[in-house]
Design an enzyme around this catalytic site. Structure first.
Site, mmCIF file in Angstrom:
data_model
loop_
_atom_site.group_PDB
_atom_site.id
_atom_site.type_symbol
_atom_site.label_atom_id
_atom_site.label_comp_id
_atom_site.label_asym_id
_atom_site.label_seq_id
_atom_site.Cartn_x
_atom_site.Cartn_y
_atom_site.Cartn_z
ATOM 1 C CG ASP A 57 -1.724 1.171 1.452
ATOM 2 O OD1 ASP A 57 -2.382 1.598 0.485
ATOM 3 O OD2 ASP A 57 -1.725 1.719 2.583
ATOM 4 C CG ASP A 68 -1.459 8.262 2.385
ATOM 5 O OD1 ASP A 68 -0.750 8.560 3.361
ATOM 6 O OD2 ASP A 68 -2.073 9.108 1.705
HETATM 7 MG MG LIG Z 1 -2.730 3.174 3.557
#
Ligand SMILES: [Mg+2]
Length: 329
Positions: free
Chosen positions: A14, A16
């Site tokens: 992922d 962020d």
């Molecule tokens: Mg995230």
């Protein structure tokens, strides 16, 4: 003992909260993923539909990762793949979204329209900052005929430079209230985006790395993939202990250096009505609904891993539990 990376052929990271937070890189993330790339393919999964894979890759290269556009899996790609299963090839599609989504629809051989008057075969919806009532109204007019509706993701909010703003889920919700039905979603935590990623990278034993239980880890579990929750973003120790059975990660990591460190064995011992979990030199005990530290050990993360093991094993939900605050504070 093995490390989480052992046996992994593709890492799905992922962005962020895992690699960056706003403009800043998450400590140890970049160097750890560069090291990991010597042993596994490193790819990225994002729900962000407004940026193209090339612009995501460019951002990652600025941070020091050797990323290319084709290392990035995004929700428009997963949404268009879903769209292909719902309408004939070459159909006319009403696109509510930005350039990233329009390009993806066009590249897959569909005809793009912005008007319900063109009798589209489906509506596909993703976030773009310019979307307004006019666009949502076109979607509503088209959807009243009962045609398929695909949305890239359900994120209610989107973090931008000035703060938190309405995300794709919020705009989808406006149309939902007008038409009285819901779209099919493609992005995390839906299985669709993970299945697509597995297929694209021919992954046989991938590892999903994320900072959110309700998107990254839930999606990995739905897709049958191993997952690592890293505590550098949204979810912390308290949320990890409270995770219901659909959102429990395979590994819990303080930061990405632990991706390639030996992951300690979790040992459960049952003695009458007391269950103990031992991880390294940390021991957590559970009797009925009470969870206490028996031995704090020398590693906070092992203490949390032990607490999660004993709670997950109990079948009880967090609401009824009395957990010693020192475990998660
Ligand atoms: Mg995230």
């Amino acid at each position: 003992m093995a490390t989480p990376l052992d046996g992994t052929d593709v890492v799905f990271a992922d962005l962020d909260g895992v690699i960056y937070k706003g403009a800043d890189a998450v400590p140890f993330a970049v160097e750890s993923l560069v090291d990991a790339s010597a042993r596994a393919r490193v790819a990225y999964i994002t729900n962000n539909a407004s940026r193209t894979p090339e612009s995501v890759a460019e951002h990652l290269r600025e941070l020091g990762l050797p990323a290319r556009a084709d290392d990035v899996v995004n929700s428009p790609q997963a949404a268009v793949r879903l769209l292909k299963t719902l309408v004939p090839a070459g159909a006319t599609i009403l696109v509510i979204g930005g350039e990233g989504l329009t390009t993806e629809v066009t590249n897959n051989g569909f005809v793009v329209t912005d008007s319900a008057e063109d009798s589209p075969a489906a509506v596909i919806q993703g976030f773009a900052p310019h979307l307004g009532w006019v666009h949502l109204a076109e979607a509503s007019f088209a959807l009243h005929t009962g045609i398929p509706w695909v949305a890239t993701n359900t994120d209610w909010t989107i973090p931008v430079a000035r703060g938190i703003a309405p995300g794709n889920g919020t705009l989808v919700s406006a149309v939902h209230l007008a038409v009285g039905r819901l779209p099919v979603f493609a992005g995390k935590p839906e299985k669709a985006i993970f299945d697509y990623a597995r297929e694209r990278f021919h992954a046989s034993d991938p590892l999903v790395i994320g900072d959110r239980l309700d998107t990254d880890i839930l999606g990995a579990n739905r897709a049958g993939m191993r997952s690592a929750l890293v505590l550098t973003g949204i979810d912390q120790a308290k949320q990890a202990i409270a995770a219901d059975e659909t959102m429990r990660p395979t590994y819990i990591l303080e930061d990405l250096r632990q991706l390639d460190e030996e992951y300690p064995e979790v040992r459960l011992d049952v003695d009458g009505d007391v269950t103990s979990a031992t991880v390294g030199d940390a021991v957590v005990r559970m009797k009925a609904h009470v969870v206490r530290i028996a031995h704090p050990g020398t590693s906070r993360i092992n203490l949390l891993r032990a607490a999660c093991a004993v709670v997950y094993n109990s079948g009880l939900r967090i609401y009824g539990l009395d957990v010693e605050p020192a475990i998660y504070s």
